[in-house]
Motif scaffolding. Structure first.
Motif, PDB file in Angstrom:
ATOM      1  N   GLU A  96       1.489  30.662  57.681  1.00  9.48           N
ATOM      2  CA  GLU A  96       2.022  32.015  57.586  1.00  9.48           C
ATOM      3  C   GLU A  96       3.495  32.050  57.996  1.00  9.48           C
TER       4      GLU A  96
ATOM      5  N   THR B 271      12.252  42.122  58.729  1.00  8.94           N
ATOM      6  CA  THR B 271      10.790  42.154  58.699  1.00  8.94           C
ATOM      7  C   THR B 271      10.218  40.740  58.649  1.00  8.94           C
TER       8      THR B 271
ATOM      9  N   ASN C  73       6.686  33.243  55.789  1.00  2.89           N
ATOM     10  CA  ASN C  73       7.666  34.231  56.243  1.00  2.89           C
ATOM     11  C   ASN C  73       9.082  33.671  56.194  1.00  2.89           C
TER      12      ASN C  73
ATOM     13  N   GLN D 221       6.482  36.393  65.353  1.00  2.00           N
ATOM     14  CA  GLN D 221       5.133  36.718  65.840  1.00  2.00           C
ATOM     15  C   GLN D 221       4.182  35.536  65.608  1.00  2.00           C
ATOM     16  N   ASN D 222       4.278  34.900  64.439  1.00  2.00           N
ATOM     17  CA  ASN D 222       3.455  33.710  64.166  1.00  2.00           C
ATOM     18  C   ASN D 222       3.754  32.612  65.178  1.00  2.00           C
TER      19      ASN D 222
ATOM     20  N   LYS E  40      10.731  39.001  62.034  1.00  2.00           N
ATOM     21  CA  LYS E  40       9.800  39.490  63.055  1.00  2.00           C
ATOM     22  C   LYS E  40       8.405  38.902  62.861  1.00  2.00           C
ATOM     23  N   GLU E  41       7.958  38.820  61.607  1.00  2.00           N
ATOM     24  CA  GLU E  41       6.638  38.259  61.323  1.00  2.00           C
ATOM     25  C   GLU E  41       6.601  36.765  61.638  1.00  2.00           C
TER      26      GLU E  41
END
Length: 154
Positions: free
Chosen positions: A115, A137, A119, A144-145, A140-141
């Motif tokens: 993931e 965006t 991203n 987070q991963n 940020k993703e």
């Protein structure tokens, strides 16, 4: 005259049975206690692997900090260069770290790494299009991963 051959034959058969039983017992004890005797060496190796993983994670974390500055200042050339340069080996590094985890954590870490890579592709495309919202965006993703992988590794 005494026949010693017949007399000793009974002892020889008993001795052979005892020797076979002894060999089987040694094999079983060796098999059962091998993990106990080798566990300290494995623990030391795991400690070394944990230290190496922590160092790799710290380097990657520093790279995320730098990439974040590029994304939020809309420095698109540096974003693209940084994704393909210093982050070019992130998938291999994360797979290496994941390989040291248990089965369920390893699978989850590998999924998160996939993931994260997706991203990065989104971030790369957003940087090429100079789309700040999509870039933020995707960053940020990806972050987070990465943070989820760190939680699994700790």
């Amino acid at each position: 005259m005494l026949n010693l051959k017949n007399h000793w034959a009974g002892y020889l058969v008993s001795f052979q049975k005892a020797a076979i039983a002894f060999c089987i017992m040694v094999a079983l004890v060796g098999t059962l206690f091998t993990p106990v005797f080798t566990q300290p060496a494995t623990a030391a190796l795991t400690a070394a692997q944990v230290a190496a993983s922590a160092e790799k994670l710290q380097v990657l974390s520093d790279r995320f900090d730098r990439l974040e500055k590029f994304v939020y200042t809309s420095n698109w050339n540096d974003v693209i260069t940084y994704i393909h340069g210093p982050f070019g080996e992130i998938r291999r590094e994360l797979r290496s770290i994941a390989s040291q985890l248990g089965k369920t954590e390893k699978d989850k870490a590998n999924d998160l790494a996939n993931e994260l890579f997706k991203n990065f592709v989104k971030l790369d495309n957003a940087a090429k299009d100079k789309n700040a919202i999509a870039a933020e965006t995707a960053f940020k993703e990806a972050l987070q991963n990465f943070e989820s992988i760190i939680e699994l590794a700790i």
